[in-house]
Write a protein that holds these residues in place. Structure first.
Motif, short mmCIF file in Angstrom:
data_model
loop_
_atom_site.label_atom_id
_atom_site.label_comp_id
_atom_site.label_asym_id
_atom_site.label_seq_id
_atom_site.Cartn_x
_atom_site.Cartn_y
_atom_site.Cartn_z
N UNK A 140 0.81 -1.22 0.00
CA UNK A 140 0.00 0.00 0.00
C UNK A 140 0.84 1.27 0.00
N UNK A 141 2.14 1.13 0.25
CA UNK A 141 3.01 2.31 0.26
C UNK A 141 2.81 3.20 1.46
N UNK A 142 2.47 2.60 2.61
CA UNK A 142 2.28 3.42 3.82
C UNK A 142 2.73 2.64 5.05
N UNK A 143 2.97 3.34 6.13
CA UNK A 143 3.41 2.72 7.38
C UNK A 143 2.19 2.28 8.18
N UNK A 144 2.31 1.10 8.79
CA UNK A 144 1.24 0.58 9.66
C UNK A 144 1.64 0.78 11.12
N UNK A 145 0.67 1.17 11.93
CA UNK A 145 0.87 1.29 13.37
C UNK A 145 0.01 0.24 14.06
N UNK A 146 0.66 -0.61 14.86
CA UNK A 146 -0.01 -1.74 15.48
C UNK A 146 0.07 -1.66 17.00
N UNK A 147 -0.87 -2.32 17.66
CA UNK A 147 -0.82 -2.63 19.10
C UNK A 147 -0.87 -4.15 19.19
N UNK A 148 0.23 -4.75 19.62
CA UNK A 148 0.30 -6.22 19.72
C UNK A 148 -0.13 -6.89 18.42
N UNK B 33 -3.66 -3.82 13.77
CA UNK B 33 -3.51 -2.51 13.14
C UNK B 33 -4.50 -1.50 13.74
N UNK B 34 -3.96 -0.36 14.12
CA UNK B 34 -4.82 0.76 14.52
C UNK B 34 -5.07 1.67 13.33
N UNK B 35 -4.10 1.77 12.45
CA UNK B 35 -4.23 2.46 11.17
C UNK B 35 -3.06 2.12 10.30
#
Length: 167
Positions: free
Chosen positions: A154-162, A165-167
């Motif tokens: 997707x060409x974007x950074x993923x932010x995760x909690x455990x 994905x949060x976004x």
């Protein structure tokens, strides 16, 4: 009374005391490195069971991107260029461990089948088809690797909690 910047020595001591009380985070930095066939580079550590992405833990005051470059050089003798950040995963405390921040960087494409560990921390390194790679890594890494593959696509950074994905 709280010191002010007008007294530099007292101000510095005040800030240093506050810094000493701040939370410290463990930082892991891994690399998603693929070959032109789309396979993923996995490593088999000697100090824990199973397979993992190449990388490791940051040292004191070392930035995550510096840690992953250092780890690849130490463990596989590779000088890698980073092509961006794919994943940041906040990992909650578990077992004996406090929380940590886990990063996965994009290492781009490397077409080499002659990868060999150069230190005792790795038993093996090889490129593995994505579906098989997802089955070889532990659940926590499986979620993170899947997110990294999506982020790369997707060409974007993923932010995760455990791993979620949060976004």
């Amino acid at each position: 009374m709280r010191p002010t910047p007008d007294d530099p020595d007292a101000w510095y001591a005040y800030l240093a005391e506050g810094n000493a009380k701040q939370a410290r985070k463990r930082v892991a930095a891994d690399l998603l490195l693929r070959d032109s066939a789309g396979r993923v580079l996995l490593v088999r550590p000697t100090y824990k069971p199973g397979w993992d992405l190449p990388g490791g833990m940051a040292e004191d005051n070392e930035p995550p991107e510096g840690a992953v470059v250092r780890e690849l050089a130490e463990e596989l003798g590779l000088a890698v260029a980073l092509h961006g950040l794919l994943v940041v995963d906040w990992v909650a405390p578990h077992g004996p461990w406090d929380d940590q921040l886990a990063f996965i960087f994009d290492g781009g494409i490397l077409d080499r089948d002659d990868l060999h560990p150069v230190d005792g921390e790795l038993a093996e390194a090889r490129f593995i088809v994505v579906d098989e790679a997802l089955g070889l890594v532990r659940e926590r890494m499986r979620k993170r690797l899947a997110a990294a593959l999506r982020a790369q696509h997707e060409g974007r950074t993923a932010y995760l909690h455990d791993g979620t994905a949060l976004w």
